[in-house]
Design a protein around this motif. Structure first.
Motif, PDB file in Angstrom:
ATOM      1  N   CYS A   1     -28.943 -34.057  61.403  1.00  0.00           N
ATOM      2  CA  CYS A   1     -28.053 -33.100  62.050  1.00  0.00           C
ATOM      3  C   CYS A   1     -27.234 -32.368  60.989  1.00  0.00           C
ATOM      4  O   CYS A   1     -26.311 -32.934  60.416  1.00  0.00           O
ATOM      5  CB  CYS A   1     -27.122 -33.857  62.993  1.00  0.00           C
ATOM      6  SG  CYS A   1     -26.938 -33.110  64.575  1.00  0.00           S
ATOM      7  N   CYS A   2     -27.562 -31.102  60.715  1.00  0.00           N
ATOM      8  CA  CYS A   2     -26.844 -30.294  59.735  1.00  0.00           C
ATOM      9  C   CYS A   2     -26.333 -29.045  60.444  1.00  0.00           C
ATOM     10  O   CYS A   2     -27.114 -28.167  60.809  1.00  0.00           O
ATOM     11  CB  CYS A   2     -27.784 -29.916  58.588  1.00  0.00           C
ATOM     12  SG  CYS A   2     -27.024 -28.888  57.320  1.00  0.00           S
ATOM     13  N   VAL A   3     -25.033 -28.969  60.689  1.00  0.00           N
ATOM     14  CA  VAL A   3     -24.455 -27.855  61.454  1.00  0.00           C
ATOM     15  C   VAL A   3     -23.123 -27.418  60.850  1.00  0.00           C
ATOM     16  O   VAL A   3     -22.524 -28.132  60.047  1.00  0.00           O
ATOM     17  CB  VAL A   3     -24.232 -28.246  62.930  1.00  0.00           C
ATOM     18  CG1 VAL A   3     -25.532 -28.537  63.630  1.00  0.00           C
ATOM     19  CG2 VAL A   3     -23.296 -29.431  63.041  1.00  0.00           C
ATOM     20  N   THR A   4     -22.657 -26.231  61.268  1.00  0.00           N
ATOM     21  CA  THR A   4     -21.320 -25.806  60.869  1.00  0.00           C
ATOM     22  C   THR A   4     -20.322 -26.593  61.712  1.00  0.00           C
ATOM     23  O   THR A   4     -20.560 -26.852  62.884  1.00  0.00           O
ATOM     24  CB  THR A   4     -21.110 -24.302  61.106  1.00  0.00           C
ATOM     25  OG1 THR A   4     -21.357 -24.016  62.468  1.00  0.00           O
ATOM     26  CG2 THR A   4     -22.010 -23.470  60.232  1.00  0.00           C
TER      27      THR A   4
ATOM     28  N   PHE B   1     -27.950 -37.327  71.889  1.00  0.00           N
ATOM     29  CA  PHE B   1     -28.815 -37.147  70.722  1.00  0.00           C
ATOM     30  C   PHE B   1     -29.095 -35.676  70.420  1.00  0.00           C
ATOM     31  O   PHE B   1     -30.211 -35.286  70.138  1.00  0.00           O
ATOM     32  CB  PHE B   1     -30.129 -37.923  70.885  1.00  0.00           C
ATOM     33  CG  PHE B   1     -29.922 -39.385  71.068  1.00  0.00           C
ATOM     34  CD1 PHE B   1     -29.543 -40.191  70.011  1.00  0.00           C
ATOM     35  CD2 PHE B   1     -30.069 -39.958  72.320  1.00  0.00           C
ATOM     36  CE1 PHE B   1     -29.340 -41.541  70.189  1.00  0.00           C
ATOM     37  CE2 PHE B   1     -29.858 -41.309  72.503  1.00  0.00           C
ATOM     38  CZ  PHE B   1     -29.482 -42.099  71.434  1.00  0.00           C
ATOM     39  N   GLN B   2     -28.059 -34.849  70.515  1.00  0.00           N
ATOM     40  CA  GLN B   2     -28.175 -33.435  70.184  1.00  0.00           C
ATOM     41  C   GLN B   2     -27.291 -33.118  68.987  1.00  0.00           C
ATOM     42  O   GLN B   2     -26.285 -33.773  68.765  1.00  0.00           O
ATOM     43  CB  GLN B   2     -27.737 -32.570  71.365  1.00  0.00           C
ATOM     44  CG  GLN B   2     -28.626 -32.707  72.575  1.00  0.00           C
ATOM     45  CD  GLN B   2     -28.082 -31.909  73.741  1.00  0.00           C
ATOM     46  OE1 GLN B   2     -26.897 -31.653  73.842  1.00  0.00           O
ATOM     47  NE2 GLN B   2     -28.974 -31.511  74.630  1.00  0.00           N
ATOM     48  N   CYS B   3     -27.692 -32.101  68.228  1.00  0.00           N
ATOM     49  CA  CYS B   3     -26.865 -31.593  67.141  1.00  0.00           C
ATOM     50  C   CYS B   3     -26.019 -30.473  67.723  1.00  0.00           C
ATOM     51  O   CYS B   3     -26.551 -29.506  68.250  1.00  0.00           O
ATOM     52  CB  CYS B   3     -27.735 -31.030  66.015  1.00  0.00           C
ATOM     53  SG  CYS B   3     -28.694 -32.287  65.185  1.00  0.00           S
ATOM     54  N   ARG B   4     -24.723 -30.611  67.641  1.00  0.00           N
ATOM     55  CA  ARG B   4     -23.842 -29.607  68.235  1.00  0.00           C
ATOM     56  C   ARG B   4     -22.959 -28.997  67.160  1.00  0.00           C
ATOM     57  O   ARG B   4     -22.206 -29.697  66.496  1.00  0.00           O
ATOM     58  CB  ARG B   4     -23.006 -30.242  69.325  1.00  0.00           C
ATOM     59  CG  ARG B   4     -22.213 -29.223  70.079  1.00  0.00           C
ATOM     60  CD  ARG B   4     -21.663 -29.818  71.331  1.00  0.00           C
ATOM     61  NE  ARG B   4     -20.685 -28.901  71.860  1.00  0.00           N
ATOM     62  CZ  ARG B   4     -20.839 -28.246  72.980  1.00  0.00           C
ATOM     63  NH1 ARG B   4     -21.914 -28.429  73.684  1.00  0.00           N
ATOM     64  NH2 ARG B   4     -19.911 -27.437  73.398  1.00  0.00           N
TER      65      ARG B   4
ATOM     66  N   HIS C   1     -20.219 -15.814  74.603  1.00  0.00           N
ATOM     67  CA  HIS C   1     -19.744 -17.034  75.277  1.00  0.00           C
ATOM     68  C   HIS C   1     -20.072 -18.295  74.485  1.00  0.00           C
ATOM     69  O   HIS C   1     -19.281 -19.226  74.423  1.00  0.00           O
ATOM     70  CB  HIS C   1     -20.342 -17.148  76.681  1.00  0.00           C
ATOM     71  CG  HIS C   1     -19.874 -16.108  77.646  1.00  0.00           C
ATOM     72  ND1 HIS C   1     -18.547 -15.908  77.965  1.00  0.00           N
ATOM     73  CD2 HIS C   1     -20.561 -15.193  78.366  1.00  0.00           C
ATOM     74  CE1 HIS C   1     -18.436 -14.935  78.839  1.00  0.00           C
ATOM     75  NE2 HIS C   1     -19.643 -14.476  79.091  1.00  0.00           N
ATOM     76  N   TRP C   2     -21.258 -18.344  73.865  1.00  0.00           N
ATOM     77  CA  TRP C   2     -21.701 -19.562  73.169  1.00  0.00           C
ATOM     78  C   TRP C   2     -20.826 -19.912  71.970  1.00  0.00           C
ATOM     79  O   TRP C   2     -20.844 -21.041  71.492  1.00  0.00           O
ATOM     80  CB  TRP C   2     -23.168 -19.452  72.749  1.00  0.00           C
ATOM     81  CG  TRP C   2     -23.480 -18.314  71.828  1.00  0.00           C
ATOM     82  CD1 TRP C   2     -23.962 -17.092  72.173  1.00  0.00           C
ATOM     83  CD2 TRP C   2     -23.330 -18.288  70.406  1.00  0.00           C
ATOM     84  NE1 TRP C   2     -24.116 -16.300  71.067  1.00  0.00           N
ATOM     85  CE2 TRP C   2     -23.730 -17.011  69.956  1.00  0.00           C
ATOM     86  CE3 TRP C   2     -22.882 -19.207  69.465  1.00  0.00           C
ATOM     87  CZ2 TRP C   2     -23.709 -16.642  68.628  1.00  0.00           C
ATOM     88  CZ3 TRP C   2     -22.864 -18.831  68.131  1.00  0.00           C
ATOM     89  CH2 TRP C   2     -23.269 -17.572  67.722  1.00  0.00           C
TER      90      TRP C   2
ATOM     91  N   GLN D   1     -20.168 -22.815  55.800  1.00  0.00           N
ATOM     92  CA  GLN D   1     -20.728 -24.025  55.179  1.00  0.00           C
ATOM     93  C   GLN D   1     -21.202 -24.996  56.249  1.00  0.00           C
ATOM     94  O   GLN D   1     -20.534 -25.212  57.247  1.00  0.00           O
ATOM     95  CB  GLN D   1     -19.673 -24.695  54.297  1.00  0.00           C
ATOM     96  CG  GLN D   1     -20.114 -25.999  53.664  1.00  0.00           C
ATOM     97  CD  GLN D   1     -21.201 -25.805  52.631  1.00  0.00           C
ATOM     98  OE1 GLN D   1     -21.073 -24.987  51.752  1.00  0.00           O
ATOM     99  NE2 GLN D   1     -22.270 -26.560  52.750  1.00  0.00           N
ATOM    100  N   ARG D   2     -22.352 -25.589  56.036  1.00  0.00           N
ATOM    101  CA  ARG D   2     -22.905 -26.566  56.978  1.00  0.00           C
ATOM    102  C   ARG D   2     -22.732 -27.970  56.411  1.00  0.00           C
ATOM    103  O   ARG D   2     -22.792 -28.170  55.200  1.00  0.00           O
ATOM    104  CB  ARG D   2     -24.377 -26.268  57.227  1.00  0.00           C
ATOM    105  CG  ARG D   2     -24.572 -24.935  57.923  1.00  0.00           C
ATOM    106  CD  ARG D   2     -26.018 -24.514  57.922  1.00  0.00           C
ATOM    107  NE  ARG D   2     -26.882 -25.524  58.500  1.00  0.00           N
ATOM    108  CZ  ARG D   2     -27.662 -25.337  59.548  1.00  0.00           C
ATOM    109  NH1 ARG D   2     -27.723 -24.172  60.112  1.00  0.00           N
ATOM    110  NH2 ARG D   2     -28.415 -26.312  60.005  1.00  0.00           N
TER     111      ARG D   2
END
Length: 173
Positions: A49-52, A68-71, A84-85, A58-59
């Motif tokens: 899981c690599c996210v901002t 089990f989701q990357c948010r 909206h997202w 930067q992530r």
């Protein structure tokens, strides 16, 4: 007997040491990053899981959600937005006469309600007015927001119909 006991004691300490799984070094997968380390792709992270996780681009490696989701990090209420997202609330709307949009909370009916013009303001459609009523008071006046009126709270003009004498004078001219 004493020699056998002594030999067993010499073998015991290695058995008590923690055993590391193959591919792990110092508590992490070999070559994989742990939570809060900078990354560019999901596969770089132990959690996949690599996210901002803030306003900067930067992530970072983050844990997965309960499902089990990357948010990715999303903006709290009050931050400017375009879609909206981008918002935690999932609601990005205009909140005043300023044309910018901001993250706002949803109503108790889980709707995004944009700011609308108060009564007396110029309008082009019913949806622009808080009262949902955009009308002309006369043929020559501009469209304005007005309060709903009548028993059924309809969008009706507040002027009375023209009198027969005024109609006759208009017909002559």
């Amino acid at each position: 007997m004493a020699r056998v006991a002594w030999r067993l004691l010499l073998l015991l300490p290695p058995l008590l040491l923690p055993v590391q799984a193959p591919g792990f070094q110092g508590g992490r997968k070999r070559g994989h990053k742990v939570i809060r380390e900078p990354c560019e792709q999901h596969k770089e992270c132990r959690s996949d899981c690599c996210v901002t996780n803030n306003l900067s681009p930067q992530r970072f490696c983050t844990p997965k959600t309960f499902f089990f989701q990357c948010r990715s990090w999303s903006k709290p209420n009050g931050y400017s937005c375009h879609e909206h997202w981008e918002c935690q609330s999932g609601c990005c709307v205009r909140s005043s006469q300023v044309p910018l949009q901001f993250c706002t909370s949803k109503t108790i009916f889980l709707q995004c309600t944009p700011w609308r013009k108060p009564n007396g303001e110029f309008c082009r459609s019913h949806s622009q007015c808080w009262s949902q009523c955009c009308i002309r008071l006369s043929r020559i006046s501009a469209l304005r927001c007005y309060a709903r009126s009548g028993i059924l709270a309809q969008c009706l003009p507040l002027v009375s119909p023209p009198t027969p004498s005024s109609q006759g004078s208009c017909a002559r001219g």
